[in-house]
Write a protein that holds these residues in place. Structure first.
Motif, short mmCIF file in Angstrom:
data_model
loop_
_atom_site.label_atom_id
_atom_site.label_comp_id
_atom_site.label_asym_id
_atom_site.label_seq_id
_atom_site.Cartn_x
_atom_site.Cartn_y
_atom_site.Cartn_z
N ALA A 109 64.46 -70.74 -39.16
CA ALA A 109 64.98 -70.58 -38.06
C ALA A 109 65.18 -71.62 -36.74
O ALA A 109 64.49 -72.63 -36.81
CB ALA A 109 63.71 -69.70 -36.89
N ARG A 110 66.42 -71.50 -36.02
CA ARG A 110 66.61 -72.79 -35.48
C ARG A 110 67.63 -72.85 -34.21
O ARG A 110 67.94 -71.57 -33.90
CB ARG A 110 67.96 -73.57 -36.25
CG ARG A 110 68.30 -72.80 -37.13
CD ARG A 110 69.56 -73.15 -38.24
NE ARG A 110 69.08 -73.51 -39.54
CZ ARG A 110 69.04 -74.00 -40.33
NH1 ARG A 110 70.13 -74.69 -40.69
NH2 ARG A 110 68.12 -74.11 -41.72
N LEU A 156 78.95 -65.83 -44.82
CA LEU A 156 78.56 -66.39 -44.00
C LEU A 156 77.87 -67.33 -43.66
O LEU A 156 77.83 -68.11 -44.83
CB LEU A 156 77.90 -65.88 -43.70
CG LEU A 156 77.81 -64.05 -42.61
CD1 LEU A 156 76.19 -63.55 -42.23
CD2 LEU A 156 78.55 -63.41 -42.18
N LEU A 157 78.47 -68.46 -43.46
CA LEU A 157 78.52 -70.63 -43.10
C LEU A 157 77.80 -70.37 -41.94
O LEU A 157 77.69 -70.44 -41.22
CB LEU A 157 79.19 -71.35 -43.62
CG LEU A 157 80.08 -70.48 -44.80
CD1 LEU A 157 81.65 -71.88 -44.69
CD2 LEU A 157 79.53 -71.49 -46.27
N LEU A 158 76.09 -71.11 -42.45
CA LEU A 158 75.01 -70.88 -41.39
C LEU A 158 74.73 -73.12 -41.71
O LEU A 158 74.34 -73.59 -42.80
CB LEU A 158 74.09 -70.45 -41.22
CG LEU A 158 72.46 -71.07 -40.70
CD1 LEU A 158 73.18 -70.38 -39.06
CD2 LEU A 158 71.68 -70.73 -40.21
N PHE A 159 75.15 -73.85 -40.59
CA PHE A 159 75.09 -75.10 -40.91
C PHE A 159 74.25 -75.72 -39.40
O PHE A 159 74.66 -75.24 -38.19
CB PHE A 159 76.50 -75.92 -40.24
CG PHE A 159 76.66 -77.32 -40.62
CD1 PHE A 159 75.88 -78.84 -41.96
CD2 PHE A 159 77.07 -78.05 -39.22
CE1 PHE A 159 75.79 -79.97 -42.11
CE2 PHE A 159 76.76 -79.20 -39.03
CZ PHE A 159 76.32 -80.44 -40.09
N GLY A 160 73.60 -76.03 -40.24
CA GLY A 160 72.91 -78.02 -38.57
C GLY A 160 71.53 -77.07 -37.99
O GLY A 160 71.70 -75.70 -38.02
N GLY A 161 71.81 -77.45 -36.41
CA GLY A 161 70.70 -77.44 -35.80
C GLY A 161 69.25 -77.33 -35.83
O GLY A 161 69.07 -78.28 -36.06
N GLU A 162 68.55 -77.41 -34.95
CA GLU A 162 67.40 -78.16 -34.59
C GLU A 162 66.03 -77.29 -34.52
O GLU A 162 65.97 -76.01 -34.69
CB GLU A 162 66.91 -78.61 -33.40
CG GLU A 162 66.13 -79.47 -32.90
CD GLU A 162 66.00 -78.99 -31.89
OE1 GLU A 162 64.96 -80.28 -30.99
OE2 GLU A 162 67.17 -79.49 -30.92
N SER A 163 65.02 -77.21 -35.55
CA SER A 163 64.06 -75.78 -35.68
C SER A 163 63.06 -76.95 -35.35
O SER A 163 62.88 -77.90 -35.14
CB SER A 163 63.93 -75.63 -37.25
OG SER A 163 63.24 -76.89 -38.02
N THR A 164 61.76 -76.02 -34.63
CA THR A 164 59.97 -76.74 -34.40
C THR A 164 59.46 -76.15 -35.22
O THR A 164 58.29 -77.16 -35.61
CB THR A 164 59.93 -75.72 -32.92
OG1 THR A 164 59.57 -74.09 -33.36
CG2 THR A 164 60.89 -75.64 -31.65
#
Length: 126
Positions: free
Chosen positions: A72-73, A92-100
């Protein structure tokens, strides 16, 4: 006059900020994001699929990758492209982000293939 706003969907699963969003025909896809403010915020792992024509939302049906579902991000990018091998599918292309959990910035790209939504050609011509 100028453009006017029309409500196309209202659903508790859309109550999130800093999510990734893309459109695939009449469908809006939402992934990740933060469902609350402050330190107690949770990051939804599931995506949400909304049919803009019907105003109905449901979990986004995408199976986990062999190495697990993407974390999750927040602040990720989601885009939809046609499948290079099957005109009935989109990717669907999911790129990058920040998770905790774990806390990290993601430099990975996940892809998920899905059937393209059916278009109502008769309604579009009206």
């Amino acid at each position: 006059g100028g453009p006017s706003w029309t409500l196309v969907a209202a659903d508790p699963s859309l109550a999130r900020v800093d999510f990734a969003m893309a459109r695939d025909g009449p469908e809006v896809l939402v992934y990740g994001g933060n469902d609350a403010e402050g330190l107690l915020a949770t990051l939804p792992k599931e995506g949400v699929l909304c049919d803009a024509g019907l105003g109905v939302c449901a979990p986004l049906p995408v199976a986990a990758a062999a190495d697990g579902a993407p974390h999750a991000r927040l602040h990720a990018t989601l885009t939809v492209v046609p499948s290079p091998t099957d005109p009935q599918r989109s990717v669907l292309l999911l790129f990058g982000g920040e998770s905790t959990d774990p806390y990290m910035y993601h430099g990975s790209v996940y892809a998920a293939s899905r059937l393209r939504p059916k278009r109502d050609v008769a309604a579009e011509g009206a």
